[in-house]
Scaffold this motif. Structure first.
Motif, PDB file in Angstrom:
ATOM      1  N   GLU A 122      19.086 106.229  55.748  1.00 14.04           N
ATOM      2  CA  GLU A 122      19.922 107.351  55.314  1.00 14.04           C
ATOM      3  C   GLU A 122      20.886 107.777  56.418  1.00 14.04           C
ATOM      4  O   GLU A 122      22.084 108.016  56.181  1.00 14.04           O
ATOM      5  CB  GLU A 122      19.011 108.510  54.931  1.00 14.04           C
ATOM      6  CG  GLU A 122      19.695 109.676  54.271  1.00 14.04           C
ATOM      7  CD  GLU A 122      18.720 110.801  53.936  1.00 14.04           C
ATOM      8  OE1 GLU A 122      19.223 111.874  53.535  1.00 14.04           O
ATOM      9  OE2 GLU A 122      17.493 110.631  54.078  1.00 14.04           O
ATOM     10  N   ALA A 123      20.385 107.839  57.652  1.00 16.74           N
ATOM     11  CA  ALA A 123      21.224 108.244  58.781  1.00 16.74           C
ATOM     12  C   ALA A 123      22.276 107.185  59.108  1.00 16.74           C
ATOM     13  O   ALA A 123      23.420 107.503  59.455  1.00 16.74           O
ATOM     14  CB  ALA A 123      20.353 108.508  60.002  1.00 16.74           C
ATOM     15  N   ASP A 124      21.896 105.927  58.975  1.00 16.65           N
ATOM     16  CA  ASP A 124      22.837 104.828  59.206  1.00 16.65           C
ATOM     17  C   ASP A 124      24.016 104.924  58.231  1.00 16.65           C
ATOM     18  O   ASP A 124      25.189 104.816  58.621  1.00 16.65           O
ATOM     19  CB  ASP A 124      22.110 103.492  59.037  1.00 16.65           C
ATOM     20  CG  ASP A 124      23.026 102.290  59.187  1.00 16.65           C
ATOM     21  OD1 ASP A 124      23.442 102.006  60.325  1.00 16.65           O
ATOM     22  OD2 ASP A 124      23.326 101.645  58.165  1.00 16.65           O
ATOM     23  N   TYR A 125      23.696 105.154  56.948  1.00  9.83           N
ATOM     24  CA  TYR A 125      24.752 105.295  55.944  1.00  9.83           C
ATOM     25  C   TYR A 125      25.602 106.536  56.217  1.00  9.83           C
ATOM     26  O   TYR A 125      26.831 106.529  56.041  1.00  9.83           O
ATOM     27  CB  TYR A 125      24.138 105.371  54.542  1.00  9.83           C
ATOM     28  CG  TYR A 125      25.174 105.556  53.461  1.00  9.83           C
ATOM     29  CD1 TYR A 125      25.967 104.493  53.046  1.00  9.83           C
ATOM     30  CD2 TYR A 125      25.372 106.813  52.866  1.00  9.83           C
ATOM     31  CE1 TYR A 125      26.932 104.665  52.066  1.00  9.83           C
ATOM     32  CE2 TYR A 125      26.335 106.993  51.891  1.00  9.83           C
ATOM     33  CZ  TYR A 125      27.118 105.913  51.500  1.00  9.83           C
ATOM     34  OH  TYR A 125      28.084 106.093  50.540  1.00  9.83           O
ATOM     35  N   TYR A 126      24.960 107.592  56.638  1.00 12.36           N
ATOM     36  CA  TYR A 126      25.650 108.860  56.936  1.00 12.36           C
ATOM     37  C   TYR A 126      26.741 108.647  57.991  1.00 12.36           C
ATOM     38  O   TYR A 126      27.858 109.154  57.880  1.00 12.36           O
ATOM     39  CB  TYR A 126      24.608 109.864  57.418  1.00 12.36           C
ATOM     40  CG  TYR A 126      25.114 111.261  57.685  1.00 12.36           C
ATOM     41  CD1 TYR A 126      25.345 112.158  56.648  1.00 12.36           C
ATOM     42  CD2 TYR A 126      25.332 111.696  58.993  1.00 12.36           C
ATOM     43  CE1 TYR A 126      25.780 113.452  56.894  1.00 12.36           C
ATOM     44  CE2 TYR A 126      25.764 112.988  59.256  1.00 12.36           C
ATOM     45  CZ  TYR A 126      25.991 113.865  58.198  1.00 12.36           C
ATOM     46  OH  TYR A 126      26.422 115.146  58.450  1.00 12.36           O
TER      47      TYR A 126
END
Length: 324
Positions: A122-126
Motif C-alpha cells: 500500500e505504501a509503495d503504491y502511495y
C-alpha cells in the motif's frame, strides 16, 4: 530394448532433461504456459512417466487415456491435483518434492505477513502514484510484528520454518495441528492450543495446512468471527483452505484488519475479485517456492523420483504406498 517415454509438458532446467535422457526417451516441451488438454493427452498416451506441476489435474478421465503410465512425479509438495485413490487402483505411483521448498516458502510466508503488517504494498503504491505530498505522524500506521502473537495452523515442515522466523522476532508462538509436535515446542517455545484459542489470541493467523477433504474451507465464517478485529490472516497453503467469500465479507465489514494471500480458491484469481480492490490485502500470484534455486532442486527431485519408479525402486517421496 526400447527406453521408457518420459513426458515433461512444461519448462524445467536443462540439467533435469539431460538427467532424464540417460534413462528414457524424453518428450519435452519448453514452454511456460499450461498445455491444452488435447495436446497434453496426446503426449501422455505413450508415456511411462510424467513430470508435472501441481496445476495439472490427474484424475480418472486422464488416467484412462494413459495406459502405459507408471509414475506421476509432481514438481510440488502439495498434491491435491492428484487423485491418489484412482492412481493406486491403476498401479500408478505418485510422488512429490517435500523438504526442498520449506525454507523458501517460509521466507515468502513471513515476508507477506510483514508486508501486510507494515502496509508495504500500500505504501509503495502511495509513493509511486504521486499521492505522497507531505509527511504526517499517522502516515501509513501499521501493526507491530516484533513481540506479537502468531498462530500457525499446520505445524509441518513449513510451519516449523515459519515458527523459527517468528522466534527471531521474539513472537509468542501458538500452533494448532492434528497432533502435538513436542520437538517443535521444545526447540521453538511454541504452545499447542485448540483452534478456537489460537484464533482468539493471535495477532497473525497463518494457514499452512495441506488441502484435504477435512481442510476444505477450514477457515470460514465461524473461524473468522473468533479472530481479533486488528488481526491479519495469512494464507500460503492452498486457496480452498479458506472460505474466500467469508473472508471477503469479514474484511468488508472490518471484522479483521487485513489479509496476506499467496493462494486463492480460483487461480489465476478473477480480476474482479473484491480482494484485489482492498488496500489492506496483500495479493501474490502463488509464488511460495518461486526462487531459481528452489525450483531447479524441485524439478531434479521430481526427476529422480520418476527414474526410481521406472527402475522398479521405491521413490524417496512416494505418496501412495498402498500401490506397492
Amino acid at each position: 530394448m526400447s527406453k521408457p517415454r518420459i513426458f515433461v509438458p512444461n519448462r524445467v532446467n536443462e540439467e533435469v532433461i539431460h538427467y532424464l535422457q540417460q534413462y528414457g526417451d524424453v518428450d519435452y516441451r519448453d514452454q511456460e504456459e499450461k498445455m491444452a488438454e488435447e495436446e497434453f493427452l496426446v503426449g501422455l498416451r505413450n508415456a511411462s512417466a510424467l513430470l508435472c506441476y501441481s496445476r495439472q489435474k490427474i484424475n480418472a478421465s486422464i488416467l484412462e487415456q494413459a495406459p502405459l503410465l507408471k509414475v506421476v512425479s509432481n514438481i510440488a509438495v502439495g498434491y491435491d491435483n492428484l487423485d491418489l485413490g484412482e492412481m493406486t487402483k491403476r498401479g500408478v505411483l505418485a510422488t512429490n518434492t517435500p523438504g526442498i521448498l520449506t525454507e523458501t516458502t517460509a521466507d515468502l510466508t513471513f515476508s507477506i505477513l510483514m508486508a501486510a503488517a507494515r502496509r508495504v504494498a500500500e505504501a509503495d503504491y502511495y509513493v509511486k502514484s504521486g499521492q505522497w505530498k507531505e509527511w504526517f505522524p499517522s502516515l501509513m500506521l501499521g501493526k507491530d510484528v516484533f513481540g506479537a502473537t502468531i498462530g500457525i495452523i499446520g505445524m509441518g515442515r513449513i510451519g516449523e520454518a515459519v515458527a523459527r522466523r517468528a522466534k527471531g522476532f521474539d513472537m509468542n508462538i501458538l500452533y494448532y495441528n492434528r497432533s502435538r509436535k513436542t520437538d517443535a515446542e521444545a526447540k521453538l517455545g511454541a504452545t499447542f492450543v485448540s483452534l478456537e484459542e489460537l484464533l482468539q489470541r493471535s495477532d497473525y493467523v497463518v494457514v499452512l495446512t495441506p488441502l484435504t477433504a477435512e481442510t476444505q474451507k477450514f477457515i470460514g465464517v465461524k473461524e473468522l468471527a473468533l479472530m481479533k478485529k486488528d488481526a491479519i490472516l495469512v494464507n500460503a497453503s492452498r486457496g480452498a483452505t479458506v472460505d474466500e467469500t467469508a473472508l471477503i465479507h469479514a474484511l468488508q465489514e472490518k471484522r479483521i484488519a487485513g489479509a496476506a494471500l499467496d493462494v486463492y480458491e480460483k487461480e489465476p484469481v478473477d480480476p474482479e475479485n473484491p480482494l484485489l480492490k482492498m488496500a489492506n490485502v496483500v495479493t501474490l500470484p502463488h509464488i511460495g517456492s518461486a526462487t531459481r534455486e528452489t525450483r531447479a532442486k524441485m524439478a531434479m527431485k521430481a526427476a529422480r523420483n520418476a527414474i526410481a519408479a521406472l527402475q522398479g525402486e521405491i521413490p524417496e517421496n512416494l505418496l501412495n504406498k498402498e500401490v506397492l
